[in-house]
Design a protein around this motif. Structure first.
Motif, PDB file in Angstrom:
ATOM      1  N   THR A   1       0.841  -1.197   0.000  1.00  0.00           N
ATOM      2  CA  THR A   1       0.000   0.000   0.000  1.00  0.00           C
ATOM      3  C   THR A   1       0.875   1.245   0.000  1.00  0.00           C
ATOM      4  O   THR A   1       1.835   1.328   0.756  1.00  0.00           O
ATOM      5  CB  THR A   1      -0.917   0.024   1.240  1.00  0.00           C
ATOM      6  OG1 THR A   1      -1.695  -1.177   1.276  1.00  0.00           O
ATOM      7  CG2 THR A   1      -1.848   1.226   1.204  1.00  0.00           C
ATOM      8  N   ALA A   2       0.542   2.221  -0.849  1.00  0.00           N
ATOM      9  CA  ALA A   2       1.294   3.486  -0.873  1.00  0.00           C
ATOM     10  C   ALA A   2       1.117   4.202   0.465  1.00  0.00           C
ATOM     11  O   ALA A   2       0.008   4.229   1.016  1.00  0.00           O
ATOM     12  CB  ALA A   2       0.794   4.359  -2.012  1.00  0.00           C
ATOM     13  N   PRO A   3       2.208   4.791   1.019  1.00  0.00           N
ATOM     14  CA  PRO A   3       3.567   4.869   0.466  1.00  0.00           C
ATOM     15  C   PRO A   3       4.467   3.708   0.886  1.00  0.00           C
ATOM     16  O   PRO A   3       5.633   3.686   0.554  1.00  0.00           O
ATOM     17  CB  PRO A   3       4.082   6.181   1.060  1.00  0.00           C
ATOM     18  CG  PRO A   3       3.434   6.226   2.407  1.00  0.00           C
ATOM     19  CD  PRO A   3       2.065   5.591   2.247  1.00  0.00           C
ATOM     20  N   TYR A   4       3.914   2.754   1.652  1.00  0.00           N
ATOM     21  CA  TYR A   4       4.748   1.681   2.198  1.00  0.00           C
ATOM     22  C   TYR A   4       5.250   0.737   1.107  1.00  0.00           C
ATOM     23  O   TYR A   4       6.276   0.075   1.277  1.00  0.00           O
ATOM     24  CB  TYR A   4       3.967   0.901   3.260  1.00  0.00           C
ATOM     25  CG  TYR A   4       3.458   1.793   4.362  1.00  0.00           C
ATOM     26  CD1 TYR A   4       4.335   2.361   5.279  1.00  0.00           C
ATOM     27  CD2 TYR A   4       2.102   2.097   4.470  1.00  0.00           C
ATOM     28  CE1 TYR A   4       3.876   3.208   6.287  1.00  0.00           C
ATOM     29  CE2 TYR A   4       1.637   2.937   5.463  1.00  0.00           C
ATOM     30  CZ  TYR A   4       2.518   3.484   6.370  1.00  0.00           C
ATOM     31  OH  TYR A   4       2.054   4.321   7.352  1.00  0.00           O
ATOM     32  N   GLY A   5       4.513   0.658  -0.016  1.00  0.00           N
ATOM     33  CA  GLY A   5       4.981  -0.164  -1.120  1.00  0.00           C
ATOM     34  C   GLY A   5       6.319   0.313  -1.650  1.00  0.00           C
ATOM     35  O   GLY A   5       7.187  -0.503  -2.010  1.00  0.00           O
ATOM     36  N   ALA A   6       6.507   1.629  -1.711  1.00  0.00           N
ATOM     37  CA  ALA A   6       7.788   2.179  -2.159  1.00  0.00           C
ATOM     38  C   ALA A   6       8.901   1.787  -1.196  1.00  0.00           C
ATOM     39  O   ALA A   6      10.022   1.449  -1.620  1.00  0.00           O
ATOM     40  CB  ALA A   6       7.695   3.695  -2.280  1.00  0.00           C
ATOM     41  N   LEU A   7       8.602   1.817   0.099  1.00  0.00           N
ATOM     42  CA  LEU A   7       9.596   1.415   1.096  1.00  0.00           C
ATOM     43  C   LEU A   7       9.939  -0.066   0.947  1.00  0.00           C
ATOM     44  O   LEU A   7      11.113  -0.450   1.058  1.00  0.00           O
ATOM     45  CB  LEU A   7       9.061   1.697   2.499  1.00  0.00           C
ATOM     46  CG  LEU A   7       9.976   1.321   3.669  1.00  0.00           C
ATOM     47  CD1 LEU A   7      11.282   2.088   3.594  1.00  0.00           C
ATOM     48  CD2 LEU A   7       9.275   1.582   5.002  1.00  0.00           C
TER      49      LEU A   7
ATOM     50  N   ILE B   1      -8.209  -2.447   9.877  1.00  0.00           N
ATOM     51  CA  ILE B   1      -8.889  -2.902   8.664  1.00  0.00           C
ATOM     52  C   ILE B   1     -10.040  -1.964   8.313  1.00  0.00           C
ATOM     53  O   ILE B   1     -10.283  -1.678   7.130  1.00  0.00           O
ATOM     54  CB  ILE B   1      -9.369  -4.349   8.835  1.00  0.00           C
ATOM     55  CG1 ILE B   1      -8.156  -5.276   8.972  1.00  0.00           C
ATOM     56  CG2 ILE B   1     -10.236  -4.779   7.653  1.00  0.00           C
ATOM     57  CD1 ILE B   1      -8.498  -6.718   9.257  1.00  0.00           C
ATOM     58  N   ALA B   2     -10.734  -1.461   9.318  1.00  0.00           N
ATOM     59  CA  ALA B   2     -11.796  -0.479   9.060  1.00  0.00           C
ATOM     60  C   ALA B   2     -11.220   0.764   8.388  1.00  0.00           C
ATOM     61  O   ALA B   2     -11.801   1.298   7.432  1.00  0.00           O
ATOM     62  CB  ALA B   2     -12.498  -0.111  10.361  1.00  0.00           C
ATOM     63  N   ALA B   3     -10.065   1.227   8.879  1.00  0.00           N
ATOM     64  CA  ALA B   3      -9.407   2.388   8.269  1.00  0.00           C
ATOM     65  C   ALA B   3      -8.972   2.077   6.838  1.00  0.00           C
ATOM     66  O   ALA B   3      -9.044   2.946   5.958  1.00  0.00           O
ATOM     67  CB  ALA B   3      -8.207   2.812   9.116  1.00  0.00           C
ATOM     68  N   HIS B   4      -8.534   0.839   6.600  1.00  0.00           N
ATOM     69  CA  HIS B   4      -8.119   0.447   5.251  1.00  0.00           C
ATOM     70  C   HIS B   4      -9.324   0.437   4.316  1.00  0.00           C
ATOM     71  O   HIS B   4      -9.217   0.875   3.165  1.00  0.00           O
ATOM     72  CB  HIS B   4      -7.462  -0.925   5.296  1.00  0.00           C
ATOM     73  CG  HIS B   4      -6.841  -1.350   4.002  1.00  0.00           C
ATOM     74  ND1 HIS B   4      -5.780  -0.666   3.432  1.00  0.00           N
ATOM     75  CD2 HIS B   4      -7.130  -2.361   3.146  1.00  0.00           C
ATOM     76  CE1 HIS B   4      -5.441  -1.251   2.294  1.00  0.00           C
ATOM     77  NE2 HIS B   4      -6.254  -2.278   2.095  1.00  0.00           N
ATOM     78  N   TRP B   5     -10.455  -0.034   4.777  1.00  0.00           N
ATOM     79  CA  TRP B   5     -11.674  -0.005   3.972  1.00  0.00           C
ATOM     80  C   TRP B   5     -12.052   1.419   3.593  1.00  0.00           C
ATOM     81  O   TRP B   5     -12.495   1.679   2.480  1.00  0.00           O
ATOM     82  CB  TRP B   5     -12.824  -0.659   4.745  1.00  0.00           C
ATOM     83  CG  TRP B   5     -12.854  -2.153   4.680  1.00  0.00           C
ATOM     84  CD1 TRP B   5     -11.800  -2.994   4.463  1.00  0.00           C
ATOM     85  CD2 TRP B   5     -14.004  -2.982   4.846  1.00  0.00           C
ATOM     86  NE1 TRP B   5     -12.224  -4.298   4.489  1.00  0.00           N
ATOM     87  CE2 TRP B   5     -13.561  -4.332   4.720  1.00  0.00           C
ATOM     88  CE3 TRP B   5     -15.343  -2.728   5.101  1.00  0.00           C
ATOM     89  CZ2 TRP B   5     -14.446  -5.408   4.833  1.00  0.00           C
ATOM     90  CZ3 TRP B   5     -16.217  -3.808   5.217  1.00  0.00           C
ATOM     91  CH2 TRP B   5     -15.770  -5.135   5.071  1.00  0.00           C
ATOM     92  N   GLN B   6     -11.880   2.332   4.542  1.00  0.00           N
ATOM     93  CA  GLN B   6     -12.238   3.723   4.276  1.00  0.00           C
ATOM     94  C   GLN B   6     -11.253   4.403   3.334  1.00  0.00           C
ATOM     95  O   GLN B   6     -11.613   5.336   2.618  1.00  0.00           O
ATOM     96  CB  GLN B   6     -12.300   4.493   5.599  1.00  0.00           C
ATOM     97  CG  GLN B   6     -13.416   4.041   6.520  1.00  0.00           C
ATOM     98  CD  GLN B   6     -13.341   4.694   7.881  1.00  0.00           C
ATOM     99  OE1 GLN B   6     -13.274   5.913   7.996  1.00  0.00           O
ATOM    100  NE2 GLN B   6     -13.344   3.894   8.942  1.00  0.00           N
ATOM    101  N   HIS B   7     -10.013   3.933   3.340  1.00  0.00           N
ATOM    102  CA  HIS B   7      -8.994   4.540   2.474  1.00  0.00           C
ATOM    103  C   HIS B   7      -9.076   4.009   1.047  1.00  0.00           C
ATOM    104  O   HIS B   7      -8.947   4.769   0.079  1.00  0.00           O
ATOM    105  CB  HIS B   7      -7.605   4.271   3.052  1.00  0.00           C
ATOM    106  CG  HIS B   7      -6.483   4.792   2.202  1.00  0.00           C
ATOM    107  ND1 HIS B   7      -6.216   6.138   2.069  1.00  0.00           N
ATOM    108  CD2 HIS B   7      -5.568   4.140   1.425  1.00  0.00           C
ATOM    109  CE1 HIS B   7      -5.188   6.309   1.252  1.00  0.00           C
ATOM    110  NE2 HIS B   7      -4.779   5.117   0.846  1.00  0.00           N
ATOM    111  N   GLU B   8      -9.269   2.702   0.898  1.00  0.00           N
ATOM    112  CA  GLU B   8      -9.298   2.056  -0.421  1.00  0.00           C
ATOM    113  C   GLU B   8     -10.741   2.035  -0.933  1.00  0.00           C
ATOM    114  O   GLU B   8     -11.488   1.081  -0.693  1.00  0.00           O
ATOM    115  CB  GLU B   8      -8.742   0.641  -0.323  1.00  0.00           C
ATOM    116  CG  GLU B   8      -7.290   0.569   0.101  1.00  0.00           C
ATOM    117  CD  GLU B   8      -6.338   0.920  -1.035  1.00  0.00           C
ATOM    118  OE1 GLU B   8      -6.748   0.842  -2.202  1.00  0.00           O
ATOM    119  OE2 GLU B   8      -5.180   1.268  -0.737  1.00  0.00           O
TER     120      GLU B   8
END
Length: 239
Positions: free
Chosen positions: A29-35, A136-143
């Protein structure tokens, strides 16, 4: 996919397993994918000869740019709702057609409101009860974008295949095995967390594999024509 079996909602999304899958999916997940890519390139730097490492970096850069652009084109083209959005629509908490016509910034509050109702109000339908961890709730709201194909799987498969090609050329086998398991875990995490359908992950795997092979071939051809080989340099120095 052939059996029509959905991996969501299969596991409790507030369980330790769901938490582990969340961290797997976060690595793409951006930006962690770049890391993630930078760390893996750093590890490969210690394992791959310099000439091959230059080709590796070029192939990674080309493949990432290609798949990122392709992913941004394919998602709105197919316009497929995510499994979690489809579940909330079944509960009459979202109107999918209206939802996906809005900008992402306006979709996120709608998902937040739907989640509050989904997790706090007893369901009056036959749909399974959903309990989410805060992450996971935060991830649902972001994606809140479209589903097809899986961008996370596309990223993981493409990066893993490019790195593994050059690692295997250098006689390294342990890290390619880890990368293969990471890619597999990424695809499974996206389905189990309700972010993608099986066809999204399968298509991303095929596209990622083809793009990785194509970009490797292009870079190797470029390296052969543009970058001088060691033998060529040595002959030139001898003259």
């Amino acid at each position: 996919m052939l059996s029509g079996t959905s991996l969501f909602p299969l596991i409790a999304l507030d369980s330790p397993l769901a938490e582990l899958l969340y961290w797997v999916t976060t690595s793409g997940t951006a930006p962690y994918g770049a890391l993630t890519a930078i760390v893996l390139l750093g590890v490969c730097f210690t394992m791959v000869p310099r000439r091959q490492f230059i080709a590796l970096v070029l192939a990674v850069g080309l493949s990432m740019l290609t798949t990122l652009g392709l992913n941004h084109f394919l998602k709105p083209f197919f316009g497929e709702p995510r499994p979690n959005a489809a579940l909330m629509a079944q509960q009459s908490l979202l109107q999918l057609e209206e939802f996906y016509q809005l900008p992402a910034a306006q979709r996120r509050p709608m998902v937040s409101q739907a989640l509050n109702q989904l997790t706090n109000v007893p369901s009056m339908t036959t749909a399974p009860e959903i309990k989410l961890s805060n992450k996971i709730a935060a991830h649902w709201q972001h994606e809140v974008g479209f589903s097809f194909p899986s961008g996370h799987t596309l990223f993981a498969v493409t990066l893993s295949m490019v790195l593994s090609y050059f690692l295997l050329l250098s006689g390294q086998y342990l890290l390619p095995l880890f990368l293969g398991l990471w890619s597999l875990s990424m695809g499974l995490s996206r389905m189990l967390l309700g972010m993608h359908w099986s066809q999204d992950v399968l298509a991303a795997t095929v596209i990622g594999g083809l793009m990785a092979l194509l970009c490797i071939a292009i870079i190797l051809q470029f390296q052969q024509k543009v970058l001088p080989t060691r033998a060529t340099v040595s002959n030139h120095d001898a003259r």
